[in-house]
Each structure stands twice: as C-alpha cells, then as structure tokens.
Design a protein around this motif. Structure first.
Motif, short mmCIF file in Angstrom:
data_model
loop_
_atom_site.label_atom_id
_atom_site.label_comp_id
_atom_site.label_asym_id
_atom_site.label_seq_id
_atom_site.Cartn_x
_atom_site.Cartn_y
_atom_site.Cartn_z
N ALA A 1 0.82 -1.21 0.00
CA ALA A 1 0.00 0.00 0.00
C ALA A 1 0.85 1.26 0.00
O ALA A 1 0.50 2.26 -0.64
CB ALA A 1 -0.93 0.00 1.21
N ARG B 1 1.86 2.14 -3.55
CA ARG B 1 0.72 2.56 -4.38
C ARG B 1 0.23 3.95 -3.97
O ARG B 1 -0.12 4.76 -4.82
CB ARG B 1 -0.40 1.51 -4.31
CG ARG B 1 0.01 0.19 -4.95
CD ARG B 1 -1.11 -0.83 -4.99
NE ARG B 1 -1.40 -1.40 -3.68
CZ ARG B 1 -2.57 -1.32 -3.07
NH1 ARG B 1 -3.59 -0.65 -3.63
NH2 ARG B 1 -2.77 -1.89 -1.90
N TYR B 2 0.21 4.21 -2.67
CA TYR B 2 -0.19 5.54 -2.19
C TYR B 2 0.83 6.59 -2.63
O TYR B 2 0.45 7.68 -3.08
CB TYR B 2 -0.32 5.54 -0.67
CG TYR B 2 -0.67 6.92 -0.14
CD1 TYR B 2 -1.99 7.35 -0.10
CD2 TYR B 2 0.33 7.80 0.27
CE1 TYR B 2 -2.31 8.62 0.36
CE2 TYR B 2 0.02 9.08 0.73
CZ TYR B 2 -1.30 9.48 0.77
OH TYR B 2 -1.62 10.73 1.21
N ILE C 1 -6.70 11.99 -2.69
CA ILE C 1 -6.57 10.58 -2.34
C ILE C 1 -7.22 10.35 -0.99
O ILE C 1 -7.03 11.13 -0.06
CB ILE C 1 -5.09 10.14 -2.26
CG1 ILE C 1 -4.30 10.61 -3.46
CG2 ILE C 1 -4.99 8.61 -2.11
CD1 ILE C 1 -2.79 10.49 -3.28
N THR D 1 -7.47 7.38 2.05
CA THR D 1 -6.90 6.12 2.54
C THR D 1 -7.94 5.29 3.29
O THR D 1 -7.58 4.37 4.03
CB THR D 1 -5.69 6.39 3.47
OG1 THR D 1 -6.15 7.14 4.62
CG2 THR D 1 -4.60 7.16 2.75
N LEU E 1 -7.48 1.64 2.52
CA LEU E 1 -6.16 1.19 2.96
C LEU E 1 -6.11 1.05 4.47
O LEU E 1 -5.42 0.18 5.01
CB LEU E 1 -5.07 2.17 2.49
CG LEU E 1 -4.83 2.28 0.99
CD1 LEU E 1 -3.71 3.28 0.72
CD2 LEU E 1 -4.48 0.92 0.39
#
Length: 225
Positions: free
Chosen positions: A56, A59-60, A75, A77, A80
């Motif tokens: 993660a 990708r973040y 974005i 989270t 996530l």
C-alpha cells in the motif's frame, strides 16, 4: 439555493496509477464539473483477491506523486486503513455519512466493471447510493441487459457530450448511470509491467513522469512482467 458539492470516487488497486487513470480523472472532473475527485486505493480489491498486489505504501506514494499538482484530484486512505477486504457499497455508505445530503456522489468505473456489476456485493443497494459514471472507449459496444429494467431505465448516454452538458441531466435524489466515451487513452497494466521489467523508455508514456522515476528507483514490477 444551497450550493451542492459534487464528489467523484474512483476505486481500484492503482498498481500503479497510470496515464489512463489520470486522463479519466481529468476528463470526468471537467465534463461533470466535479469539485473533488477522490482516488480510493483498495488494500485488496474483492474481485482480485487471488492476485498479488504491491504494498500500500508504494501505491499511495505513486498516487501522491501523480496528483500533487492538481488540486481537485485527491486521495482517500479509507480502504487502505480498513480491514483486508472492503466492498464498494461500504465505502460509498461511509462517504455519504461523512458528507451528508448536500453532496452529489459519482462512482467512476470502466466498461468492463459495468459488464460485471451484477456480480458486485449488494449491487442494487450500491446503485441507490451514488450516480455511476461508466467510462468506455469510443466505438466500444456497451449494454444494460445485465441489469433489471429499473436500473436500465436510469442510463443516460453522454457519449459525444461536452463540458457542462451532464449538468442538465443530474437530479438531486435521483441516481443515474452516465455513459461517457470522453477518455481516449487506453493503458494496459501488462504493458507497464513489461516496460518496468525491461527498464524501457516506454514506461514514460504509460505512467506520469514522477511515477516512472519512482518505479525505477524502487525497482517495482521487475518480476511481474
């Protein structure tokens, strides 16, 4: 009158975020006059549970690099930070509870996901929580035969529409399914992995420049081509 906010939600693994994702974000934001376009990276996508996904953090970080110069692209989270398997219907319920009734929501998906929508968890409830924006390619045949008559009746074909035109079709409290072919760019994750594995210059045209640099720096996808 109260000024309503428009939020678009775009889910996926974003492994990695690529030029096609970014073009979708920009064009949808422009066409539907979106105030905030939210990328929502999944910890693990339910329909890709058997596929290995990059950590993660990577990708973040790539999403942060890709969106940092575009203030309307953000974005979240939420997935996530949540449990291992998140369903879209739960994510949409969360955002509706956070933003309230003064916000119009739009969930963005590709034509391939739309074709499989009836396999999604609680898909009928999902269609009551948000407008859908189905992004298809020019000339690609798209159908609503897989859904019930009520859902099919809410389809609005906006192919060939220009900025602002969808505004007349949006009704508060009436969730619709908008079809658009406004995005011309089609990027393959397989091509990205191959370019990364070969350390090819093609990578620069497939993902944003800073994402390409990140992939090379951390040697991502070298074994996944």
């Amino acid at each position: 009158m109260e000024q309503r906010k428009r939020i678009a939600i775009y889910g996926g693994t974003f492994d990695p975020v690529h030029s096609g994702h970014m073009e979708i974000a920009r064009r949808v934001t422009q066409l539907f006059e979106i105030d905030e376009f939210l990328f929502v990276p999944a910890r693990v996508a339910p329909h890709k549970f058997d596929r290995e996904v990059s950590p993660a953090l990577h990708r973040y970080a790539m999403l942060a690099l890709a969106t940092k110069a575009e203030p309307r692209l953000c974005i979240s989270t939420f997935e996530l930070d949540g449990p291992g398997r998140q369903y879209t219907v739960d994510t949409l319920s969360y955002f509706r509870s956070q933003f309230g009734e003064s916000t119009d929501f739009f969930f963005v998906m590709g034509a391939d996901s739309w074709a499989e929508i009836t396999t999604w968890f609680e898909w009928r409830r999902l269609l009551t929580l948000t407008n859908l924006i189905v992004v298809t390619r020019p000339g690609y045949e798209i159908s609503s035969r897989q859904v019930d008559a009520d859902s099919a009746a809410s389809v609005v074909d906006l192919r060939d529409a220009v900025k602002g035109e969808p505004g007349d079709a949006i009704e508060h409290g009436v969730q619709k399914i908008y079809i658009t072919d406004a995005v011309m760019l089609d990027v393959s994750a397989t091509d990205i992995r191959r370019a990364a594995a070969d350390n090819s210059d093609d990578l620069n045209s497939l993902v944003p420049g800073e994402v390409a640099e990140y992939i090379r720096k951390y040697q991502l996808y070298r074994k996944q081509a």
